[in-house]
Design an enzyme around this catalytic site. Structure first.
Site, mmCIF file in Angstrom:
data_model
loop_
_atom_site.group_PDB
_atom_site.id
_atom_site.type_symbol
_atom_site.label_atom_id
_atom_site.label_comp_id
_atom_site.label_asym_id
_atom_site.label_seq_id
_atom_site.Cartn_x
_atom_site.Cartn_y
_atom_site.Cartn_z
ATOM 1 N N TYR A 73 41.640 -23.902 14.901
ATOM 2 C CA TYR A 73 40.623 -23.014 15.376
ATOM 3 C C TYR A 73 39.339 -23.335 14.812
ATOM 4 O O TYR A 73 38.388 -22.953 15.545
ATOM 5 C CB TYR A 73 40.928 -21.656 15.186
ATOM 6 C CG TYR A 73 42.333 -21.250 16.260
ATOM 7 C CD1 TYR A 73 41.505 -20.832 17.524
ATOM 8 C CD2 TYR A 73 43.278 -21.053 15.896
ATOM 9 C CE1 TYR A 73 42.695 -20.574 18.226
ATOM 10 C CE2 TYR A 73 44.334 -20.545 16.841
ATOM 11 C CZ TYR A 73 43.798 -20.361 17.989
ATOM 12 O OH TYR A 73 44.798 -19.893 18.959
ATOM 13 N N GLU A 74 39.251 -23.834 13.604
ATOM 14 C CA GLU A 74 37.991 -24.390 12.926
ATOM 15 C C GLU A 74 37.487 -25.732 13.881
ATOM 16 O O GLU A 74 36.050 -25.728 13.942
ATOM 17 C CB GLU A 74 38.240 -24.753 11.554
ATOM 18 C CG GLU A 74 38.400 -23.510 10.722
ATOM 19 C CD GLU A 74 37.376 -22.539 10.676
ATOM 20 O OE1 GLU A 74 35.991 -22.862 10.670
ATOM 21 O OE2 GLU A 74 37.476 -21.206 10.893
ATOM 22 N N SER A 75 38.206 -26.575 14.169
ATOM 23 C CA SER A 75 37.760 -27.915 14.626
ATOM 24 C C SER A 75 38.438 -28.597 15.720
ATOM 25 O O SER A 75 37.839 -29.596 16.116
ATOM 26 C CB SER A 75 37.869 -28.883 13.383
ATOM 27 O OG SER A 75 39.123 -29.201 13.187
ATOM 28 N N SER A 94 38.711 -17.518 11.323
ATOM 29 C CA SER A 94 39.406 -17.864 12.341
ATOM 30 C C SER A 94 40.986 -17.699 11.928
ATOM 31 O O SER A 94 41.550 -17.456 12.662
ATOM 32 C CB SER A 94 39.296 -19.298 12.758
ATOM 33 O OG SER A 94 39.600 -20.311 11.822
#
Length: 153
Positions: free
Chosen positions: A58-60, A133
């Site tokens: 969800y971050e990257s 996230s």
């Protein structure tokens, strides 16, 4: 072969190398799971491997080159989107640089420094709450899908 054909082939080879190079920076879910597990992330500070995979996704999107500007004007870097204001140093703004690393080091295929810094973040903040996230998508959720099929040969 004419020099024109040779130049065209050389250009195609260069483009192919660049495409291959940039694709290599996006981990598959299971490859990242193995890398994180070998780095001691499973159960680190009580957080399962599934939590780390969920937050990285969800971050990257598992992309080591991910870079995003945050609301406060700082920049988030790498697979865990580590904030330049607190955790790493870039040349554009003041930073506490608590991980003692250059932010640009978080943008390459070697995620050892990303892992070291993510561990430091969880250790110092005493939770994964640093990542919004994680709170939205991962906390208190069934995360078994994140490692599903990764132990198959």
């Amino acid at each position: 072969m004419s020099s024109r054909v040779m130049k065209a082939l050389g250009l195609l080879l260069l483009i192919d190398c660049l495409i291959t190079f940039s694709q290599a920076k996006i981990y598959s879910r299971c490859k990242l799971a193995r890398r994180l597990e070998h780095s001691g992330m499973d159960k680190f500070r009580g957080y399962s491997l599934e939590n780390w995979l969920c937050v990285a996704y969800y971050e990257s999107g598992f992309d080591t080159e991910a870079q995003n500007t945050l609301e406060d004007g700082s920049t988030a870097y790498g697979i865990f989107q580590i904030d330049s204001r607190i955790w790493c140093k870039n040349d554009e703004e003041p930073s506490k640089n608590r991980c003692h690393i250059s932010c640009s080091d978080l943008l390459n295929d070697d995620i050892s420094d990303d892992i070291m810094c993510a561990k430091k973040i969880v250790k110092e903040t005493e939770s994964m709450d640093y990542w919004d996230s994680w709170k939205i998508h991962c906390e208190d959720k069934d995360l078994s899908e994140w490692i599903e099929g990764c132990n198959d040969n």
